[in-house]
Design a protein around this motif. Structure first.
Motif, mmCIF file in Angstrom:
data_model
loop_
_atom_site.group_PDB
_atom_site.id
_atom_site.type_symbol
_atom_site.label_atom_id
_atom_site.label_comp_id
_atom_site.label_asym_id
_atom_site.label_seq_id
_atom_site.Cartn_x
_atom_site.Cartn_y
_atom_site.Cartn_z
ATOM 1 N N VAL A 8 44.016 35.697 29.545
ATOM 2 C CA VAL A 8 43.858 34.910 30.765
ATOM 3 C C VAL A 8 42.438 34.352 30.827
ATOM 4 O O VAL A 8 41.472 35.090 30.641
ATOM 5 C CB VAL A 8 44.142 35.755 32.025
ATOM 6 N N TYR A 9 42.337 33.045 31.049
ATOM 7 C CA TYR A 9 41.045 32.374 31.199
ATOM 8 C C TYR A 9 41.032 31.616 32.523
ATOM 9 O O TYR A 9 42.074 31.154 32.988
ATOM 10 C CB TYR A 9 40.806 31.361 30.071
ATOM 11 N N LYS A 29 53.071 36.553 34.785
ATOM 12 C CA LYS A 29 53.151 36.194 36.205
ATOM 13 C C LYS A 29 52.395 37.209 37.062
ATOM 14 O O LYS A 29 51.659 36.843 37.984
ATOM 15 C CB LYS A 29 54.611 36.115 36.630
ATOM 16 N N ILE A 30 52.551 38.497 36.729
ATOM 17 C CA ILE A 30 51.855 39.546 37.480
ATOM 18 C C ILE A 30 50.349 39.406 37.307
ATOM 19 O O ILE A 30 49.577 39.533 38.267
ATOM 20 C CB ILE A 30 52.333 40.944 37.027
ATOM 21 N N MET A 31 49.901 39.139 36.051
ATOM 22 C CA MET A 31 48.469 38.982 35.790
ATOM 23 C C MET A 31 47.898 37.804 36.573
ATOM 24 O O MET A 31 46.800 37.885 37.121
ATOM 25 C CB MET A 31 48.233 38.794 34.290
ATOM 26 N N VAL A 32 48.652 36.709 36.639
ATOM 27 C CA VAL A 32 48.198 35.525 37.375
ATOM 28 C C VAL A 32 48.117 35.827 38.866
ATOM 29 O O VAL A 32 47.122 35.505 39.528
ATOM 30 C CB VAL A 32 49.145 34.328 37.121
ATOM 31 N N SER A 89 44.557 36.571 43.533
ATOM 32 C CA SER A 89 44.264 37.275 44.783
ATOM 33 C C SER A 89 42.807 37.718 44.855
ATOM 34 O O SER A 89 42.347 38.203 45.887
ATOM 35 C CB SER A 89 45.168 38.506 44.913
ATOM 36 N N LEU A 90 42.056 37.535 43.739
ATOM 37 C CA LEU A 90 40.657 37.946 43.709
ATOM 38 C C LEU A 90 39.742 36.747 43.878
ATOM 39 O O LEU A 90 40.068 35.649 43.443
ATOM 40 C CB LEU A 90 40.333 38.612 42.355
ATOM 41 N N PRO A 91 38.566 36.927 44.479
ATOM 42 C CA PRO A 91 37.574 35.848 44.512
ATOM 43 C C PRO A 91 37.130 35.535 43.092
ATOM 44 O O PRO A 91 37.136 36.398 42.224
ATOM 45 C CB PRO A 91 36.414 36.448 45.333
#
Length: 198
Positions: free
Chosen positions: A45-46, A81-84, A89-91
């Motif tokens: 993930v980037y 999908k879960i990782m995204v 949900s994080l800043p």
């Protein structure tokens, strides 16, 4: 697209504006050949930023024994999908940094060198491979002897033995292959082959 990390940020911004998105992520799935003859998939993930893609996190999804590829990739999509969702949900500022390489004792012994042909598919591929080799444990220098559109001949200086060098390169996702035969010209060193592990 094998150049997915070399995006046009202006076009990406227009796309974000169109969907009123505050953040854009790039998900790359990389199937890996496992020794068990099953197939593992690495999800990376980037975050797409103005100055380039920033690594966020990585997950290895192992294949179950006897699992069909379509079932494996269905699980990969769900994991992605879960990782995204977790990342969105994080800043932005709390995004995870790339894992720090383990600090190991330097390899000692006499300095050696070898000549290799480094094969690549694009300029980005060449840059990534060159950096990977230069960061390989035991490598002290890389000198370019010649270069064309799809390969370069380089001299690599290193410490330790050739087997250890090849193992350390594989950890950097680069494959060092010993020459099948010596160079035809008398006095010329054998030419090794270096390719990227995808």
């Amino acid at each position: 697209d094998d150049e997915v990390l070399n995006y046009d940020y202006f076009r990406l911004t227009r796309l974000k504006d169109k969907y009123q998105a505050k953040k854009a992520l790039i998900i790359i799935t990389d199937p890996q050949a496992a020794q068990s003859r099953n197939q593992n998939v690495i999800i990376s993930v980037y975050e797409a930023l103005p100055n380039g893609a920033r690594f966020i996190r990585q997950m290895d999804v192992p294949a179950y024994p006897g699992e069909q590829p379509e079932d494996l990739f269905t699980r990969v999509v769900k994991k992605s999908k879960i990782m995204v969702e977790n990342q969105l949900s994080l800043p932005t500022q709390t995004a995870q940094k790339p894992p720090e390489p383990k600090k190991e004792a330097p390899i000692t012994g006499p300095s050696r060198s070898l000549t290799a042909q480094l094969n690549f598919s694009s300029v980005r591929d060449w840059i990534d491979m060159k950096r990977a080799i230069e960061k390989t444990r035991g490598v002290s220098a890389l000198m370019i002897k010649s270069m064309s559109a799809r390969n370069a001949v380089v001299d690599i200086s290193y410490r330790g033995d050739e087997i250890t060098l090849a193992q350390n390169m594989r950890q950097m996702r680069v494959n060092l292959q010993a020459p099948q035969q010596f160079a035809a010209s008398y006095g010329q060193p054998p030419l090794y082959t270096i390719t990227r592990i995808r």
